[in-house]
Enzyme design. Sequence first.
Site, PDB file in Angstrom:
ATOM      1  N   SER D  47       0.459  -1.166   0.058  1.00  0.00           N
ATOM      2  CA  SER D  47       0.439  -0.080   0.027  1.00  0.00           C
ATOM      3  C   SER D  47       0.689   1.399   0.085  1.00  0.00           C
ATOM      4  O   SER D  47       1.528   1.119   0.878  1.00  0.00           O
ATOM      5  CB  SER D  47      -0.470  -0.165   1.447  1.00  0.00           C
ATOM      6  OG  SER D  47      -1.754   1.043   1.297  1.00  0.00           O
ATOM      7  N   GLU D  48       0.910   2.104  -0.836  1.00  0.00           N
ATOM      8  CA  GLU D  48       1.417   3.223  -0.627  1.00  0.00           C
ATOM      9  C   GLU D  48       2.100   3.896  -0.255  1.00  0.00           C
ATOM     10  O   GLU D  48       2.683   4.619   0.385  1.00  0.00           O
ATOM     11  CB  GLU D  48       1.303   4.539  -2.843  1.00  0.00           C
ATOM     12  CG  GLU D  48       0.040   4.648  -2.229  1.00  0.00           C
ATOM     13  CD  GLU D  48      -1.100   3.918  -3.181  1.00  0.00           C
ATOM     14  OE1 GLU D  48      -1.017   2.973  -2.681  1.00  0.00           O
ATOM     15  OE2 GLU D  48      -1.941   4.217  -3.926  1.00  0.00           O
ATOM     16  N   ASN D  49       1.524   3.939   0.454  1.00  0.00           N
ATOM     17  CA  ASN D  49       1.573   4.649   2.284  1.00  0.00           C
ATOM     18  C   ASN D  49       2.088   4.326   3.698  1.00  0.00           C
ATOM     19  O   ASN D  49       2.095   4.819   4.553  1.00  0.00           O
ATOM     20  CB  ASN D  49      -0.159   4.982   3.205  1.00  0.00           C
ATOM     21  CG  ASN D  49      -0.672   3.972   3.424  1.00  0.00           C
ATOM     22  OD1 ASN D  49      -0.781   2.863   2.518  1.00  0.00           O
ATOM     23  ND2 ASN D  49      -1.599   3.844   4.390  1.00  0.00           N
ATOM     24  N   SER D  89       8.810   4.464  -0.261  1.00  0.00           N
ATOM     25  CA  SER D  89       6.951   3.910  -0.701  1.00  0.00           C
ATOM     26  C   SER D  89       7.213   3.778  -1.747  1.00  0.00           C
ATOM     27  O   SER D  89       7.042   2.657  -3.102  1.00  0.00           O
ATOM     28  CB  SER D  89       6.413   4.188  -0.143  1.00  0.00           C
ATOM     29  OG  SER D  89       4.661   3.066  -0.511  1.00  0.00           O
TER      30      SER D  89
END
Lengths: 220, 220, 216, 216
Positions: D47-49, D89
Amino acid sequence: MIDKLVASPQAAVADIPDGATIMLSGFGNAGMPVALIDALIAQGARELTIINNNAGNGDTGLAALMKAKRVRKITCSFPRQPDSWHFDALYRAGEIELELVPQGTLAERIRAAGAGIGAFYTPTAYGTKLAEGKETRRIGDRDHVLEHPIHADYALVKADRADRWGNLVYRKTARNFGPIMAAAAKCTVVQVRETVELGALDPEAIVTPGIFVQRVVRVH
Amino acid sequence: MIDKLVASPQAAVADIPDGATIMLSGFGNAGMPVALIDALIAQGARELTIINNNAGNGDTGLAALMKAKRVRKITCSFPRQPDSWHFDALYRAGEIELELVPQGTLAERIRAAGAGIGAFYTPTAYGTKLAEGKETRRIGDRDHVLEHPIHADYALVKADRADRWGNLVYRKTARNFGPIMAAAAKCTVVQVRETVELGALDPEAIVTPGIFVQRVVRVH
Amino acid sequence: MKKLDRNQLAARVARDIPDGSIVNLGVGLPTLVANHLPAGREIVIHSENGVLGVGPRPAPGEEDEDLINAGKEPVTLIKGASFFHHADSFGMIRGRHLDFCVLGAFQVSVVGDLANWNTGAPDAIPAVGGAMDLAVGAKQVLVMMEHLTKAGESKIVERCTYPLTGARCVNRVYTDLAVIDVKPDGLHVVETVDGLSFEELQRLTGVPLKRLATAA
Amino acid sequence: MKKLDRNQLAARVARDIPDGSIVNLGVGLPTLVANHLPAGREIVIHSENGVLGVGPRPAPGEEDEDLINAGKEPVTLIKGASFFHHADSFGMIRGRHLDFCVLGAFQVSVVGDLANWNTGAPDAIPAVGGAMDLAVGAKQVLVMMEHLTKAGESKIVERCTYPLTGARCVNRVYTDLAVIDVKPDGLHVVETVDGLSFEELQRLTGVPLKRLATAA
C-alpha cells in the site's frame, strides 16, 4: 510460498555471467560480503564491473577478486588506501578502468537507480575535475551537475539477519551501502549471520523490505 | 546540552509568521499533527502555504485550518474526498490555490529538498496534464519530467516517541510523510505521544535522526 | 613565535564548536578535534558512513569491526546515536543539515576554493571519498592545515594549483600560525599565534590579508 | 451472456496473480481483489502509504487509526510486513519493484493509454493520488473496469477523451465482459464471458480487437 533462502554462497552466485555489473556492499571491510565474493572468485566470472565505495583492502574480499584479475572496471569514491595494493598494481599497469565518483554522488546515483529516478542535479563536484564534461545547470543560486543512476545486474550485500521473504536488518555501520544497492540491482544476493522466522523482525525496524532481495544465504 | 523539548504546542508554533510555508505530516488522519495544527489555528497565522498529501478531512486538523481561512495555497496529491467539504467550498469559491502533484512526485520533491538535490527527472506524469509546461527529457528509452524540490519554513510532524535530541520513531502507517518532511523544513516541530530518555531508542531503529528536528512537544 | 602543534591546533578548532553542534570531522588531522572538545558541551559527531553520535575510540580489545568511522578506525557510540544508510547520510550532508565540517587541505584560495583530494601528480592514484560532498554541504566549512608547505610556501594561495575539491566553499581556515576568515571582501585575520605579528603573517602568506580589530 | 459482477471480476483478476507476487491494489474496485486471492498462494500487498504485507480488514472494534491502506480503510498486517516512509514507498513503485498494480479506469486506449483520475469536467475537483506513479512504475499494469459506460459506450477507446494518467502503460484489461491484452500490434482478446461471442464483443467495443487462439 516465498522462500528466498539459498543453501550456499556457491549456489547463490552460480549464475553470474562474465561481464556482469555487480554492486558490493561495504565501507572498507564493514559490511563487505566476503563469503559471497569468495564464492564468486571460485565460480570464475570474469570481466566484471564492480561498484563499491573502495577498491579493496589487504588480500581478502574485493581485494582478492582484484588479485584474481576478474575486475575490468571499478566505480568507487576512495580506491587509494594504505592496503589497496592489488588495486594499485592493476591501476598502475593500466589493467583496470577506474570511474571515480564523490561518495555522496555515488550513493545518490545508486539510490536513484533503485527509486526509478532518471537523473538528478547535485551541487557536489561542480567546478571540479570530477564534473568535467558533465552537463551543468544553475538552479536558484547554486550551480549543479547532472548525474545519472547506476544500475547493476547483481548486488552482493552483507546484512545481519533475514527472514525467508528477504526482509533485512543490518548491524551498526555495516549498513552503509547495503540498502541502496539492494534496491538498485536486478538480482540482490544477501549473506546474513542469522536467518529468522517470518514475523520475527519488527515491521517498524526492517531496514530493507524483502521486495528488494532475491536470494538469502546464511553464512556460518 | 541539547534539549529540544518544548512545554506546549502553543510555545512550539508561536513564531510561525503570516505567509509561512508549512508541511503537515499525515496521510488522511494517520500521522496528522492535530495538536500542533490546533495550536496554529489559535495562534492566528494567515496566508499560509500548506503541503500535505490531502486537503483535510471532516472538521478537525487541516480541515479546521482550512475552515478558519488561514490557507492561501495547498500543494497536495489528493484533495477530493467524501469529507473534504471545507476544501471543496474554498476551491469552488476560488479562495484557495491548488497545486496538484502526483503522490510519488510530491514525496520525491520533499525528499529532494531535505537531501540537497537541485532537481530530478521522473517518468511519472509524462504526457499528462500535470506535466504541462514542465521541461521533459528522454533518458534511455523513457520520457521524463523535470521536477524541483519543495522546501518549507516549518514542518509540523506527528511521531510516536522522541528523545531530547529529537530522534524519532513513528507508529505503523502514521510514518508516511513524517521523515521526509522533517528533513525538508528549516524548522521541524514534532508532536509525540511519549518522550523517552536519551539512549532509550534503539540506534538501529531510529527512523528520523534528531539532526532533522528542532522542537519536540509531548501531547497528552 | 610559537607555532601550534597538531593537538594545539585541534584544540583551537574545538574551542569554536558551540554546544549543540553537529559536526563532521574529516579523515586525518581533523579527527583529532574530537579529543579536544571542551567539557560541558554536547556535540554530535557525524560520520559519513552512516552514524550520528560517534564516541571515543574503544578500549583495546573492545573494537567492533562493524562500528567504524569514515577513516575506518574503530569507534564507539554515545547515547542518542543513530544509524542510517549511505544515501541518507549524504542527504544530511548535501541538504545542509551539518553545522560544521572540519577538513584538511593542500591549498585554500583567497576566495575560499578548497583543494584537498589530489595533488595532480600524474602517477598518483586519485581518491575523493566524501570531501566534495562535505565541501558543498556543511553550513560552515572549516579547514585545518599547516600554514606553510615543507618548502616554506604558503598553502593559502591566490588560486589553487591543485585540483579543486569545491569552489568558494571555505568559511574559516585554522593553521598552526593563525585563524583566518574567508569573506566576500577577502581574507580576515582573526588571530595569530603568540609572537607572530600581522605583518610577519602577511609576509609568510603572500596573498593580501586584512587585519581584524580583534587580531593580535 | 453472463456479465461478471464486481466480485466475480475481482476473482478473475486474482486468479492471474501468481504465488510470490508483490501487488498494489488501487483504491475502490481493485481493493476487492484482496478478498479473492486463491488459497495457497503467498501474495504480498503493497500500500503506497508505507506498508508491504497488508492483511485483511480488522474485526469490528479492532481498527487502529494508524494502520490504514491507501483508501484510508483500516487494515491488518500479515507476518513479514514492513513499514517505510512515503519516498521509499514510491521509490519501490517508480523503481519497478512491484510485480503488478491493479487500477480502475474511465478509459483505456488501443495503445494502452490510461485515463482514471479526472473526467475533465470543469467543476470537478481534481485528485490524482498515486495513480500516475503506479501507472509508470509497476512491472505489469492491470486495469479492471466495466466494459461499457452507463450510456453503453465502450470504455476501451481509440484515443482517451479524458485526461491521461499515463501513456502506453496498460498491459491487460479485465472487464465484466472480457480479458484483453494490450500489445504493440493491438488489443488481443484473451477470453470473453460465457455466452459472449468475439463478434459481439467486437461490436460492443468499437475499436479493432484481435482474436487469440485461446479466446472463447
